[in-house]
Motif scaffolding. Structure first.
Motif, mmCIF file in Angstrom:
data_model
loop_
_atom_site.group_PDB
_atom_site.id
_atom_site.type_symbol
_atom_site.label_atom_id
_atom_site.label_comp_id
_atom_site.label_asym_id
_atom_site.label_seq_id
_atom_site.Cartn_x
_atom_site.Cartn_y
_atom_site.Cartn_z
ATOM 1 N N ILE A 7 49.585 34.617 27.723
ATOM 2 C CA ILE A 7 48.755 34.333 28.896
ATOM 3 C C ILE A 7 48.403 35.628 29.621
ATOM 4 C CG2 ILE A 7 48.786 33.271 31.200
ATOM 5 C CD1 ILE A 7 50.378 30.941 29.898
ATOM 6 N N ALA A 8 49.380 36.498 29.810
ATOM 7 C CA ALA A 8 49.135 37.763 30.506
ATOM 8 C C ALA A 8 48.167 38.642 29.728
ATOM 9 C CB ALA A 8 50.451 38.501 30.734
ATOM 10 N N ALA A 9 48.333 38.714 28.404
ATOM 11 C CA ALA A 9 47.456 39.552 27.581
ATOM 12 C C ALA A 9 46.019 39.036 27.587
ATOM 13 C CB ALA A 9 47.986 39.620 26.160
ATOM 14 N N THR A 17 42.134 34.883 35.664
ATOM 15 C CA THR A 17 43.466 34.798 36.248
ATOM 16 C C THR A 17 44.428 34.167 35.247
ATOM 17 O OG1 THR A 17 43.152 32.585 37.164
ATOM 18 C CG2 THR A 17 42.470 34.464 38.545
ATOM 19 N N LYS A 18 45.708 34.435 35.443
ATOM 20 C CA LYS A 18 46.727 33.833 34.574
ATOM 21 C C LYS A 18 46.698 32.308 34.676
ATOM 22 C CE LYS A 18 49.970 37.691 34.542
ATOM 23 N NZ LYS A 18 51.330 38.127 34.906
ATOM 24 N N ALA A 19 46.403 31.791 35.868
ATOM 25 C CA ALA A 19 46.324 30.340 36.062
ATOM 26 C C ALA A 19 45.196 29.748 35.238
ATOM 27 C CB ALA A 19 46.141 30.009 37.541
ATOM 28 N N ASP A 20 44.043 30.420 35.208
ATOM 29 C CA ASP A 20 42.907 29.931 34.420
ATOM 30 C C ASP A 20 43.242 29.935 32.927
ATOM 31 O OD1 ASP A 20 41.375 29.572 36.687
ATOM 32 O OD2 ASP A 20 40.271 31.459 36.460
#
Length: 90
Positions: A7-9, A17-20
């Motif tokens: 997710i971060a990568a 965003t990480k949430a998206d």
């Protein structure tokens, strides 16, 4: 790579965003599951293809007792890696 690392990568690579990204991955899992249950294949471009296949009933041997047991038929998920990815990693 863990799910959080993925997710971060992806968030860093896309500027999202990480949430998206997390929401997209969750939706991907739901959509893929529904498609496989309905008998469709799921192609992930550049990665590979998921498909549902029926594994026939068979007999197997219990390794601890040596006794023969019946293994019922079931549906399993198979993954075939994309040729480009396989060639790149190899």
């Amino acid at each position: 790579m863990t799910k959080n690392e993925l997710i971060a990568a992806v968030a860093e690579a896309t500027g999202k965003t990480k949430a998206d990204v997390s929401a997209v991955l969750a939706s991907l899992a739901e959509v893929a599951t529904k498609a496989l249950k309905d008998g469709s294949d799921v192609t992930l471009g550049g990665i590979g293809k998921l498909s549902a296949a029926t594994r026939e009933a068979r007999q197997a041997r219990n390794p601890s007792t040596g006794a023969m047991i019946d293994v019922p038929a079931k549906t399993v998920v198979k993954f075939k890696v994309a040729k480009d990815l396989a060639d790149t990693v190899a």
